[in-house]
Design a protein around this motif. Structure first.
Motif, mmCIF file in Angstrom:
data_model
loop_
_atom_site.group_PDB
_atom_site.id
_atom_site.type_symbol
_atom_site.label_atom_id
_atom_site.label_comp_id
_atom_site.label_asym_id
_atom_site.label_seq_id
_atom_site.Cartn_x
_atom_site.Cartn_y
_atom_site.Cartn_z
ATOM 1 N N GLN A 176 -7.210 -5.896 5.016
ATOM 2 C CA GLN A 176 -8.206 -5.212 4.211
ATOM 3 C C GLN A 176 -9.619 -5.547 4.657
ATOM 4 O O GLN A 176 -10.521 -4.727 4.595
ATOM 5 C CB GLN A 176 -8.031 -5.595 2.731
ATOM 6 C CG GLN A 176 -8.949 -4.809 1.800
ATOM 7 C CD GLN A 176 -8.696 -5.167 0.356
ATOM 8 O OE1 GLN A 176 -8.115 -6.210 0.065
ATOM 9 N NE2 GLN A 176 -9.135 -4.317 -0.548
ATOM 10 N N ASP A 202 0.815 -1.213 0.000
ATOM 11 C CA ASP A 202 0.000 0.000 0.000
ATOM 12 C C ASP A 202 0.851 1.266 0.000
ATOM 13 O O ASP A 202 0.330 2.383 0.053
ATOM 14 C CB ASP A 202 -0.950 0.024 1.196
ATOM 15 C CG ASP A 202 -0.208 -0.026 2.529
ATOM 16 O OD1 ASP A 202 1.038 -0.165 2.509
ATOM 17 O OD2 ASP A 202 -0.876 0.055 3.576
ATOM 18 N N SER A 213 2.671 2.704 2.199
ATOM 19 C CA SER A 213 2.426 3.577 3.340
ATOM 20 C C SER A 213 3.727 4.125 3.924
ATOM 21 O O SER A 213 3.708 5.113 4.659
ATOM 22 C CB SER A 213 1.668 2.827 4.431
ATOM 23 O OG SER A 213 2.454 1.762 4.943
#
Length: 546
Positions: free
Chosen positions: A509, A401, A403
């Protein structure tokens, strides 16, 4: 003189304890019915109360039992085989057995059922098994915990403080006591506290040492470079846990009190108390939310247990205890998941402790994450050095992701891929682990080796080699790859790195990737569905307006 609280405790000692809100209501009704009809309760009256409570639980369990029976009855012929009976018990949280003695007792109950010529039993016998097996499990657990407290001179207050978890703590403590001295060194205690969710970071050594020093009456000099508190026995360990829990409640007191007062303002019919079913939005207001589906389900079970205790109404003090325990439950669930992933990727328990030490030494703000920039430094303390380009490729594979931060699961996946790329096998990894021990946090001269076991591992330790044994299934479910869905049901080969990444990402998720409001709504839906409560509209955390 009739004492309802004492009576409920006595019934619980016989294995007749409510696990859910509806069960609590059913038992309360049965107890009051006997009390009203007989007045003062003598021994015969108590025996009558046991039968009434047993019947009430049987009725309260009907819906869950029917669902479990239907799921196991794949042929839809209205009967079950012995393996299918174990499936029912597992579905209801009554299996696998905690030990061989419990397994033999449940097997004996099964032997006494009315088996037909095809070696199958009907619903009525399944119901008998469920009720009796539950009584065996609950009564044995309470007796074991009382025996442990008696052994260490603890009080009834301690029994309620650790009810349901004391046996696990004692077993893990005993397993970690490799030298049989009935005591652990500070590093082992720190990891054990973290594994049970009592502290957020096992690196907070100074805080633990100060608590132990206070308990032991050791005077700490400001000029001293460190505190040598010596080995810690189990009785002292329990006191440390109590101190940590009290400290956590004190830190949250102002915020919890404010939210509780807001609840009082909104719920005018609840004077000085809060309905246990409203804990879900209350936890939302405190940002105590599950990150994974397993955490979500575990927290929902905790809320069920809370609703099943007492009369369903919580005072401010009880709310503070519930908030602290909910936070602890989530932390422990997270540690269990991390341990399972590491074990599934073929890391030993000692190696997991090494990985945690390296990770947490860079998690300076105790958020449970480190930056991708810190990963390289953490790997170096473990003897892993990769060209920057190679490390960047691994980080990109794990940090899907983008991040820029990684939790412990991510770090374990990076470590596994890095070792694979360097061609480090298990024997070499053991050498690296030994030669890089200097990179671990400093230990007192009396410290023993790093802990080799955690709650997940001890729970899964089964003294049987029979693959058909429920205990063997327990070991596979706890420390096997199935725990995170990382291997086939047949226990096939170790998971691939990419598959492990996908599984961890999917788990996040499903719950953690959702919005804060949706997480809370899902948690409340699970709880309300299991308790048979109909939702009244959009879930909103206390302290917020629509």
């Amino acid at each position: 003189v009739f004492d309802e609280e004492f009576t409920l405790e006595a019934l619980a000692d016989f294995g007749l304890k409510a696990h859910t809100g509806p069960e609590r209501v059913a038992i309360d009704k049965a107890v009051r019915s006997v009390e009203q009809s007989q007045g003062q309760i003598d021994f015969n009256g108590f025996c009558t109360m046991i039968e009434e409570a047993r019947g009430a639980l049987r009725i309260a369990l009907t819906d869950r039992l029917l669902k479990a029976f239907s799921n196991a009855d794949v042929d839809d012929n209205g009967t079950l085989t012995r393996p299918q009976l174990w499936q029912v018990l597992t579905h209801l949280g009554m299996a696998p057995p905690r030990d061989m003695e419990e397994q033999s007792k449940i097997e004996a109950i099964m032997d006494g059922l009315a088996w037909d010529r095809d070696h199958q039993v009907h619903l009525q016998d399944t119901e008998t098994l469920v009720i009796e097996a539950r009584e065996v499990r609950d009564s044995r657990l309470r007796k074991k915990e009382r025996d442990i407290l008696s052994q260490y001179g603890s009080t009834q207050t301690n029994f309620h403080e650790f009810n349901g978890h004391l046996a696990d703590m004692h077993e893990v403590f005993r397993q970690m006591d490799d030298d049989g001295m009935r005591a652990l060194a500070i590093p082992e205690v720190m990891h054990l506290l973290a594994d049970f969710g009592c502290v957020r970071n096992a690196m907070d050594r100074e805080k633990i040492e100060q608590i132990v020093a206070k308990i032991k009456g050791i005077t700490v000099s400001p000029e001293a470079g460190g505190i040598d508190v010596g080995p810690i026995d189990f009785a002292t360990f329990l006191i440390v846990v109590e101190h940590l829990r009290a400290s956590d409640r004190d830190e949250r007191h102002e915020q919890v009190t404010k939210l509780f007062q807001q609840y009082q303002h909104k719920a005018e019919d609840c004077v000085g108390t809060m309905d246990a079913l409203d804990l879900a939005p209350f936890l939302m207001g405190l940002d105590i939310l599950p990150r994974t589906v397993k955490q979500q389900e575990g927290l929902a079970r905790f809320l069920e247990e809370t609703a099943a205790s007492g009369n369903g109404q919580l005072t401010l003090r009880e709310v503070e205890h519930a908030v602290q325990k909910a936070s602890e439950r989530l932390l422990r669930s997270q540690r269990d998941m991390e341990a399972r992933l590491a074990f599934d990727l073929k890391y030993s328990r000692a190696k997991v402790c090494q990985l945690r030490a390296a990770f947490e030494s860079h998690d300076t703000d105790c958020t449970g994450t480190i930056s991708t920039n810190d990963v390289s430094a953490a790997l170096k303390t473990l003897g892993i050095k990769l060209p920057p380009a190679n490390l960047r490729m691994i980080l990109d594979n794990v940090d899907i992701d983008h991040s820029g931060s990684m939790d412990f699961c991510d770090f374990v996946l990076v470590m596994r891929q890095a070792e694979d790329e360097l061609g480090i096998d298990e024997a070499q990894a053991a050498t690296v682990e030994t030669t890089t021990a200097a990179g671990s946090p400093p230990q007192n001269s009396n410290s023993k080796s790093q802990p080799k076991r955690g709650p997940s591992a001890v729970k899964g330790k089964a003294k049987t080699n029979d693959p058909s044994s429920p205990l063997m299934g327990k070991r596979k479910s706890i420390v096997g790859a199935q725990a995170l869905g990382l291997a086939s049901a047949s226990g096939g080969s170790p998971p691939s790195f990419r598959h492990s990444v996908r599984v961890v990402a999917k788990e996040r998720q499903a719950a953690g990737g959702a919005s804060r409001r949706l997480q809370g709504e899902a948690l409340s839906a699970i709880m309300h569905g299991s308790l048979g409560v109909v939702g009244t509209g959009e879930l909103q955390p206390f302290g917020e307006t629509a």
